[in-house]
Scaffold this motif. Structure first.
Motif, PDB file in Angstrom:
ATOM      1  N   LEU A 171       1.060  -1.215  -0.078  1.00 16.68           N
ATOM      2  CA  LEU A 171      -0.044   0.023   0.037  1.00 16.68           C
ATOM      3  C   LEU A 171       0.794   1.276   0.010  1.00 16.68           C
ATOM      4  O   LEU A 171       1.826   1.234   0.858  1.00 16.68           O
ATOM      5  CB  LEU A 171      -0.967  -0.267   1.158  1.00 16.68           C
ATOM      6  CG  LEU A 171      -1.901  -1.380   1.188  1.00 16.68           C
ATOM      7  CD1 LEU A 171      -2.635  -1.091   2.630  1.00 16.68           C
ATOM      8  CD2 LEU A 171      -2.963  -0.976   0.111  1.00 16.68           C
ATOM      9  N   ALA A 172       0.472   2.263  -0.993  1.00 17.14           N
ATOM     10  CA  ALA A 172       1.584   3.459  -1.107  1.00 17.14           C
ATOM     11  C   ALA A 172       0.879   4.371   0.074  1.00 17.14           C
ATOM     12  O   ALA A 172      -0.016   4.598   0.246  1.00 17.14           O
ATOM     13  CB  ALA A 172       1.462   3.938  -2.359  1.00 17.14           C
ATOM     14  N   HIS A 173       1.890   4.995   0.404  1.00 18.98           N
ATOM     15  CA  HIS A 173       1.869   6.375   1.107  1.00 18.98           C
ATOM     16  C   HIS A 173       1.683   5.893   2.912  1.00 18.98           C
ATOM     17  O   HIS A 173       2.533   6.125   3.373  1.00 18.98           O
ATOM     18  CB  HIS A 173       0.739   7.258   0.716  1.00 18.98           C
ATOM     19  CG  HIS A 173       0.921   7.629  -0.657  1.00 18.98           C
ATOM     20  ND1 HIS A 173       2.151   8.190  -1.037  1.00 18.98           N
ATOM     21  CD2 HIS A 173       0.172   7.527  -1.851  1.00 18.98           C
ATOM     22  CE1 HIS A 173       2.043   8.393  -2.276  1.00 18.98           C
ATOM     23  NE2 HIS A 173       1.002   7.973  -2.832  1.00 18.98           N
ATOM     24  N   ASN A 174       0.377   5.768   3.295  1.00 16.76           N
ATOM     25  CA  ASN A 174       0.249   5.746   4.636  1.00 16.76           C
ATOM     26  C   ASN A 174       0.891   6.779   5.438  1.00 16.76           C
ATOM     27  O   ASN A 174       1.608   6.504   6.446  1.00 16.76           O
ATOM     28  CB  ASN A 174       0.665   4.248   5.261  1.00 16.76           C
ATOM     29  CG  ASN A 174       0.089   3.764   6.106  1.00 16.76           C
ATOM     30  OD1 ASN A 174      -1.170   3.900   6.303  1.00 16.76           O
ATOM     31  ND2 ASN A 174       0.548   2.963   7.213  1.00 16.76           N
ATOM     32  N   ASP A 228       0.292  -7.520  11.173  1.00 17.30           N
ATOM     33  CA  ASP A 228      -0.243  -8.689  11.310  1.00 17.30           C
ATOM     34  C   ASP A 228      -0.369  -9.333  10.047  1.00 17.30           C
ATOM     35  O   ASP A 228      -0.243 -10.483   9.784  1.00 17.30           O
ATOM     36  CB  ASP A 228      -1.487  -8.842  11.866  1.00 17.30           C
ATOM     37  CG  ASP A 228      -1.309  -8.114  13.589  1.00 17.30           C
ATOM     38  OD1 ASP A 228      -0.097  -8.297  14.018  1.00 17.30           O
ATOM     39  OD2 ASP A 228      -2.205  -7.744  14.244  1.00 17.30           O
ATOM     40  N   THR A 229      -0.719  -8.885   8.933  1.00 14.81           N
ATOM     41  CA  THR A 229      -1.059  -9.156   7.870  1.00 14.81           C
ATOM     42  C   THR A 229       0.338  -9.321   6.784  1.00 14.81           C
ATOM     43  O   THR A 229       0.426 -10.121   5.819  1.00 14.81           O
ATOM     44  CB  THR A 229      -2.157  -8.560   6.887  1.00 14.81           C
ATOM     45  OG1 THR A 229      -1.645  -6.999   6.638  1.00 14.81           O
ATOM     46  CG2 THR A 229      -3.294  -8.568   7.539  1.00 14.81           C
ATOM     47  N   GLY A 230       1.504  -8.851   7.335  1.00 13.99           N
ATOM     48  CA  GLY A 230       2.736  -8.897   6.704  1.00 13.99           C
ATOM     49  C   GLY A 230       2.462  -8.008   5.258  1.00 13.99           C
ATOM     50  O   GLY A 230       3.448  -7.817   4.684  1.00 13.99           O
ATOM     51  N   THR A 231       1.490  -7.031   5.482  1.00 14.96           N
ATOM     52  CA  THR A 231       1.643  -5.807   4.440  1.00 14.96           C
ATOM     53  C   THR A 231       2.461  -4.958   4.351  1.00 14.96           C
ATOM     54  O   THR A 231       2.973  -4.614   5.491  1.00 14.96           O
ATOM     55  CB  THR A 231       0.235  -5.200   4.295  1.00 14.96           C
ATOM     56  OG1 THR A 231      -0.665  -6.245   4.375  1.00 14.96           O
ATOM     57  CG2 THR A 231       0.095  -4.053   3.193  1.00 14.96           C
ATOM     58  N   ALA A 232       3.251  -4.650   3.182  1.00 12.03           N
ATOM     59  CA  ALA A 232       4.398  -3.571   3.208  1.00 12.03           C
ATOM     60  C   ALA A 232       3.829  -2.164   2.744  1.00 12.03           C
ATOM     61  O   ALA A 232       2.782  -2.105   1.912  1.00 12.03           O
ATOM     62  CB  ALA A 232       5.497  -3.941   2.190  1.00 12.03           C
ATOM     63  N   VAL A 233       4.307  -1.052   3.072  1.00  7.94           N
ATOM     64  CA  VAL A 233       4.003   0.087   2.588  1.00  7.94           C
ATOM     65  C   VAL A 233       5.131   0.721   1.924  1.00  7.94           C
ATOM     66  O   VAL A 233       6.365   0.528   1.995  1.00  7.94           O
ATOM     67  CB  VAL A 233       3.887   1.156   4.047  1.00  7.94           C
ATOM     68  CG1 VAL A 233       3.854   2.556   3.887  1.00  7.94           C
ATOM     69  CG2 VAL A 233       2.754   0.782   4.678  1.00  7.94           C
ATOM     70  N   ALA A 234       4.633   1.275   0.841  1.00  5.58           N
ATOM     71  CA  ALA A 234       5.662   2.002  -0.278  1.00  5.58           C
ATOM     72  C   ALA A 234       5.710   3.481   0.253  1.00  5.58           C
ATOM     73  O   ALA A 234       4.703   4.373   0.080  1.00  5.58           O
ATOM     74  CB  ALA A 234       5.092   1.835  -1.585  1.00  5.58           C
ATOM     75  N   HIS A 235       6.659   3.993   0.910  1.00  2.00           N
ATOM     76  CA  HIS A 235       6.910   5.413   1.384  1.00  2.00           C
ATOM     77  C   HIS A 235       7.609   6.046   0.034  1.00  2.00           C
ATOM     78  O   HIS A 235       8.491   5.793  -0.677  1.00  2.00           O
ATOM     79  CB  HIS A 235       8.033   5.213   2.346  1.00  2.00           C
ATOM     80  CG  HIS A 235       8.682   6.637   2.836  1.00  2.00           C
ATOM     81  ND1 HIS A 235       7.388   7.756   2.841  1.00  2.00           N
ATOM     82  CD2 HIS A 235       9.665   7.047   3.349  1.00  2.00           C
ATOM     83  CE1 HIS A 235       8.234   8.933   3.347  1.00  2.00           C
ATOM     84  NE2 HIS A 235       9.435   8.291   3.579  1.00  2.00           N
ATOM     85  N   CYS A 236       6.822   7.199  -0.068  1.00  2.00           N
ATOM     86  CA  CYS A 236       7.030   8.008  -1.406  1.00  2.00           C
ATOM     87  C   CYS A 236       7.406   9.333  -0.967  1.00  2.00           C
ATOM     88  O   CYS A 236       6.514  10.274  -1.090  1.00  2.00           O
ATOM     89  CB  CYS A 236       5.966   7.987  -2.336  1.00  2.00           C
ATOM     90  SG  CYS A 236       5.546   6.347  -2.921  1.00  2.00           S
ATOM     91  N   PRO A 237       8.525   9.656  -0.302  1.00  2.00           N
ATOM     92  CA  PRO A 237       8.862  10.991   0.343  1.00  2.00           C
ATOM     93  C   PRO A 237       8.833  12.218  -0.696  1.00  2.00           C
ATOM     94  O   PRO A 237       8.355  13.262  -0.415  1.00  2.00           O
ATOM     95  CB  PRO A 237      10.077  10.963   1.007  1.00  2.00           C
ATOM     96  CG  PRO A 237      10.759   9.760   0.281  1.00  2.00           C
ATOM     97  CD  PRO A 237       9.685   8.791  -0.076  1.00  2.00           C
ATOM     98  N   SER A 238       9.151  11.999  -1.954  1.00  2.00           N
ATOM     99  CA  SER A 238       9.061  13.091  -2.900  1.00  2.00           C
ATOM    100  C   SER A 238       7.848  13.481  -3.277  1.00  2.00           C
ATOM    101  O   SER A 238       7.499  14.710  -3.242  1.00  2.00           O
ATOM    102  CB  SER A 238       9.800  12.867  -4.172  1.00  2.00           C
ATOM    103  OG  SER A 238      11.279  12.795  -4.055  1.00  2.00           O
TER     104      SER A 238
END
Ligand SMILES: [Zn+2]
Length: 427
Positions: free
Chosen positions: A262-265, A278-288
């Motif tokens: 999931l992007a941003h968060n 818990d679900t092992g979901t990753a976060v796509a950090h998009c700082p620019s």
């Protein structure tokens, strides 16, 4: 067999869990059939294989191929649309361009530019937000296959609140999704990613259709957006009043798991972070992108402390370019601006976020992400032009960590002199 001779920097263990930068000067990496089969002091590796070809990459540094976990194929030509928050930027800048992808000729041109942009930046693996039109997604896969990049992508689906030409139905999205996956998933270095644009533009029935594609395509990835901007979050809350939070709109349909990104968060609550962990979901950090759209300063410390997996995404075209080096630098800036709870990042953290963390987020951590024996030879050679500012400061670096800091501070596509995926030189 080929031996690559270089100064090699990588992060085989997460610096967030005690790992350090692994730096080897005058390193030899022996590659056979695309795999790293030996590495160590060049003299030793060479002595063991006196007849093999040597590729001399001395000068600059050799890094693992960079991994972009969130980047939009149709948005290359709208990079740089500054001055708007998320929902205005979508309406005025991104979505009119996405609608142009209905034209196969237009989409073909953009696919070539997009794949070329990744390659020039040294991005060897990416999770790509596709287009709303299946023919355009075919063109993206076709182009990526012909060039040789590792790409996961899929049809972007929505059935409300976007301009009409971008909307579809749950039935049609399912049929088109499984057909695209049948053509491309598992072919060459390609995989399919189920991609609702975001909960805001997808009804319950559409999310159910996404879940059906995810069930029916073995090994498919899932990706979408989450918690990017206050107005977006408020709208989603209004659309899903029975859900405890935004993350639950995906979780309820079984869309979260170890192959979900999931992007941003930027604005999660703690319950959401726990659910992602818990679900092992990753976060796509998009700082620019977060900086350009004024979305906010990413709470990295809370993600790390709650054990949510985080990697980097450029989020082109809200992001300002394809370079994961610049994205790493921006991640560093954002944490330094977060007061009082920013997480200070070392050069090793930045490299990890731009390489192995991304590979792990895309379920490729066993294959790529560092240059250890047993992994595929996905690599990028950063060799600045003689006399360039990066060349000058690298020559005066104190040690490997300092050199890596210089690469993130000053490096970019112009400094990418070589790119390999699975042992194939692509550039
Ligand atoms: Zn995005």
């Amino acid at each position: 067999m080929t031996i690559y001779r270089a100064t090699v920097l990588d992060t085989p263990e997460s610096p967030f869990e005690g790992g350090r930068l692994r730096a080897e000067q005058d390193c030899g990496i022996a590659v056979e059939g695309g795999d790293v089969v030996d590495r160590g002091a060049f003299a030793r590796v060479r002595a063991a294989r006196p007849d093999d070809e040597v590729v001399d990459l001395t000068g600059g540094v050799l890094l693992p191929g960079l991994v972009d976990t969130h980047v939009h194929f149709p948005q290359v030509r709208v990079i740089g649309g500054l001055g708007m928050p998320l929902l205005d930027w979508l309406t005025e800048c991104a979505l009119p361009e996405e609608a142009r992808m209905a034209s196969v000729d237009y989409a073909r041109g953009v696919a070539a530019e997009f794949v070329d942009g990744l390659l020039r930046a040294g991005t060897t693996t990416s999770l790509v937000f596709g287009a709303h039109f299946p023919a355009a997604v075919d063109l993206l896969f076709e182009r990526a296959a012909s060039v040789g990049l590792r790409i996961a992508a899929g049809l972007v689906v929505s059935d409300r609140m976007l301009r009409a030409e971008l909307l579809t139905t749950p039935e049609q999205s399912y049929a088109e999704g499984v057909a695209l996956a049948a053509r491309w998933h598992g072919k060459d270095r390609l995989r399919y990613a189920v991609t609702p644009r975001f909960s805001l533009s997808t009804s319950d029935a559409m999310l159910e259709a996404c879940a059906a594609v995810l069930r029916d395509v073995d090994g498919a990835l899932f990706t979408s957006h989450i918690n990017e901007n206050g107005a977006e979050i408020d709208t989603v809350r209004g659309l899903f009043p029975e859900h405890s939070h935004y993350t639950d709109t995906y979780h309820r349909r079984g869309l979260l798991g170890p192959r979900s990104v999931l992007a941003h968060n930027v604005h999660p609550d703690d319950a959401e972070l726990d659910l992602l962990a818990d679900t092992g979901t990753a976060v796509a950090h998009c700082p620019s992108s977060n900086s350009a759209l004024g979305s906010g300063l990413f709470p990295l410390r809370r993600h790390v402390e709650r054990r949510v997996r985080v990697a980097l995404g450029t989020d082109v075209g809200a992001g300002t370019g394809f370079s994961l080096l610049r994205e790493g630098l921006q991640a560093y800036f954002v944490q330094s601006l977060r007061v009082p709870d920013g997480l200070p990042l070392t050069p090793a953290h930045l490299l990890y976020l731009a390489t192995l963390a991304g590979a792990e987020a895309l379920d490729l951590g066993e294959q790529v992400g560092d240059l250890s024996v047993g992994k595929q030879f996905d690599a990028v050679w950063i060799r600045p032009e003689d006399g360039s500012t990066l060349d000058v400061v690298l020559a005066h670096a104190d040690d490997a960590d300092d050199a890596l800091a210089k690469v993130f501070a000053l490096g970019g596509p112009a400094d990418v002199r070589g790119v390999w995926v699975g042992g194939d030189r692509l550039r």
